[in-house]
Design a protein around this motif. Structure first.
Motif, short mmCIF file in Angstrom:
data_model
loop_
_atom_site.label_atom_id
_atom_site.label_comp_id
_atom_site.label_asym_id
_atom_site.label_seq_id
_atom_site.Cartn_x
_atom_site.Cartn_y
_atom_site.Cartn_z
N GLY A 1 0.83 -1.20 0.00
CA GLY A 1 0.00 0.00 0.00
C GLY A 1 0.86 1.25 0.00
O GLY A 1 2.09 1.20 0.14
N SER B 1 -4.29 -2.58 1.36
CA SER B 1 -5.09 -1.40 1.08
C SER B 1 -4.37 -0.14 1.54
O SER B 1 -3.71 -0.13 2.58
CB SER B 1 -6.43 -1.54 1.81
OG SER B 1 -7.23 -0.41 1.70
N SER B 2 -4.51 0.95 0.77
CA SER B 2 -3.95 2.25 1.14
C SER B 2 -5.04 3.06 1.84
O SER B 2 -6.14 3.20 1.31
CB SER B 2 -3.46 3.00 -0.09
OG SER B 2 -2.49 2.25 -0.79
N LEU C 1 -9.72 1.68 5.70
CA LEU C 1 -8.88 0.72 5.00
C LEU C 1 -9.49 -0.66 5.08
O LEU C 1 -10.45 -0.89 5.80
CB LEU C 1 -7.46 0.73 5.57
CG LEU C 1 -7.25 0.52 7.08
CD1 LEU C 1 -7.35 -0.94 7.47
CD2 LEU C 1 -5.91 1.08 7.52
N SER D 1 -8.09 -0.15 -2.36
CA SER D 1 -8.18 0.91 -1.37
C SER D 1 -9.55 1.56 -1.50
O SER D 1 -10.02 1.79 -2.62
CB SER D 1 -7.08 1.95 -1.61
OG SER D 1 -5.81 1.32 -1.62
N THR E 1 -15.63 -0.11 -2.48
CA THR E 1 -14.44 -0.94 -2.67
C THR E 1 -14.85 -2.24 -3.35
O THR E 1 -16.04 -2.56 -3.46
CB THR E 1 -13.73 -1.23 -1.34
OG1 THR E 1 -12.44 -1.79 -1.60
CG2 THR E 1 -14.53 -2.21 -0.48
N THR F 1 -8.12 -0.42 -7.28
CA THR F 1 -8.90 0.58 -6.57
C THR F 1 -9.90 1.21 -7.54
O THR F 1 -9.61 1.43 -8.71
CB THR F 1 -7.96 1.64 -5.98
OG1 THR F 1 -7.23 1.03 -4.91
CG2 THR F 1 -8.71 2.85 -5.45
#
Length: 477
Positions: free
Chosen positions: A163, A208-209, A219, A255, A267, A315
């Protein structure tokens, strides 16, 4: 589908689905047993009394003032993956030189895991660049490449970081493949807090970022036994979880994207489902199932609860009341944010797992896939405006600038494509697959590559031949 794509699909299925098919008890049941996870019943609870919903008013006002496009969140001390909450990957004020050279580079990635690499993230003031590695190390360097500090983290015991940090008021927030989330002081490199995998219900990874809104982080965590995922809200000051929803199947990599104007958080996951919540209430709104009937090998995961073949790993940017979704079913979708209905889809014929870029002023979305092509599509109709062959799979992030699309390829090059035509402006040869995003800032372009490995797709022992590097390009005068 290419042989390599099929190999990667099978490898991903084996990794994500390990032992999940034989699970006889759900993760929800496991978390409910006395003291098993040590999370005090957090997972699956979407309405805890102490939660204070985030205030989106400043972001919405800024978006209205800017006619829908905000380069950064309303607070200019904030920066994050794909640049903002809507995840556009759009830098209209940045120009890309006609020719470039490598100003500096240093080795950073050494792990064979094929997930896209972390994107180097400049701080909002432009004075520091954070480079997170798949070895679990974080480097803070100046724009000219001098080290400010480095930090070895607990993620070194796993697959490190994939991430990209969210940066807020001098603090970087980043999740690792150790299942922990870190808050790090950018000035010193000190860890301010660390939320452990136990507090995330026994998470095995965070690819995930984080997104940041009004003191809260959002997140996704990955779980196994069975293969599943959870979306979380955390207090950014302490790392304390304040909300979660564990309805996701598959180990999710994307993300979360947040659209404060339409009031949606979106998401996807490896089950091929797009999930959407109202925001900031976080009441569940809808889901959408992409195609795929078990993939070419017919495998299922989590005790048969879902089939492979439609994984959503990229994403999902949100724009114009819609979500833009790439799937392993070979299609790229536009979904209505109101109810999740499909408005159009574009067939690439092969896996789509990149992070698309959106030009909100022109109404164009740019996406790449395993068919070696980058496509420019009209956001209203899905009409193909142009396509360009970049010689290899595109699994990382695309970046849109004033005149150029920047995109990394499995053919070991970073490409600069003309934004209007798709014609190649230049390409830079590297060593490994270029799977991070490329970030333009103040005349410099930062990105990272995967390490170079032998025997990765064979039964022989895999060997690291050369580490992947982080790069900075400048104009070649």
């Amino acid at each position: 589908m290419s042989e390599r794509a099929a190999d990667r699909r099978a490898a991903d299925a084996d990794r994500d689905g390990e032992r999940a098919a034989t699970a006889r008890v759900t993760r929800r049941q496991l978390l409910g047993t006395a003291g098993t996870a040590g999370v005090v019943g957090l997972a699956g609870c979407a309405d805890r009394q102490y939660r204070s919903p985030a205030d989106c008013s400043a972001i919405t006002a800024a978006a209205n003032d800017a006619d829908g496009y905000v380069p950064l969140p309303a607070d200019e001390g904030t920066s994050m993956f794909r640049r903002g909450l809507r995840r556009y990957g759009y830098y209209p004020e940045e120009t890309v030189p006609d020719a470039v050279r490598v100003d500096w580079s240093f080795p950073t990635n050494r792990i064979g895991h094929t997930a896209a690499k972390s994107t180097p993230r400049p701080t909002p003031d432009g004075e520091t660049v954070l480079v997170a590695s798949d070895t679990g190390r974080i480097d803070a360097v100046t724009p000219t490449g001098e080290e400010r500090w480095h930090l070895e983290t607990g993620a070194s015991r796993s697959l490190g970081f994939h991430g990209t940090p969210a940066i807020v008021d001098g603090v970087a927030y980043l999740g690792g493949y150790d299942g922990d989330c870190y808050a790090i002081d950018i000035g010193s490199g000190d860890v301010i807090w660390r939320t452990t995998a136990r507090e995330f219900g026994g998470a095995i990874a965070i690819g995930s970022s984080p997104a940041y809104v009004d003191g809260s982080l959002y997140l996704l965590t990955e779980h196994k036994h069975p293969a599943s995922g959870t979306v979380w809200e955390l207090d950014a000051a302490t790392g304390t979880p304040t909300w979660s929803d564990d309805r996701l199947w598959g180990m999710p990599h994307p993300s979360p994207a947040i659209d404060c104007e339409t009031g949606r958080l979106v998401t996807g996951s490896n089950d091929g489902v797009v999930y959407c919540w109202e925001f900031p209430s976080l009441e569940f709104a809808w889901s959408f199932q992409a195609g795929g009937e078990g993939g070419p090998d017919g495998k299922s995961m989590a005790g048969g609860r879902f089939n492979l073949g439609a994984q959503i790993k990229g994403t999902i940017p949100v724009y114009d009341g819609a979500a833009f979704v790439g799937s392993w079913d070979g299609r790229f979708y536009r979904l209505d944010l109101a109810d999740g209905s499909e408005e159009w889809s574009f067939d690439t014929g092969d896996v789509v797992m990149s992070n698309p870029a959106i030009d909100p002023e022109a109404g164009v979305v740019y996406v790449g896939g395993d068919d070696h092509h980058v496509y420019a599509l009209d956001t209203d109709s899905g009409e193909e405006l142009w396509s360009a062959n970049v010689g290899g799979h595109v699994i990382g992030s695309l970046t849109a600038t004033a005149e150029t699309i920047l995109v990394g390829s499995y053919d070991t090059h970073l490409y600069a494509l003309d934004r209007e035509t798709g014609d190649r402006r230049w390409r830079v040869a590297n060593r490994g697959h270029v799977t991070s995003g490329a970030i333009p800032r103040d005349g410099r372009i930062y990105y990272a590559e995967r390490g170079v490995f032998s025997n990765y797709y064979s039964d022989e022992e895999t060997t690291l031949e050369e580490p992947g590097r982080a790069y900075c390009l400048v104009a070649d005068e």
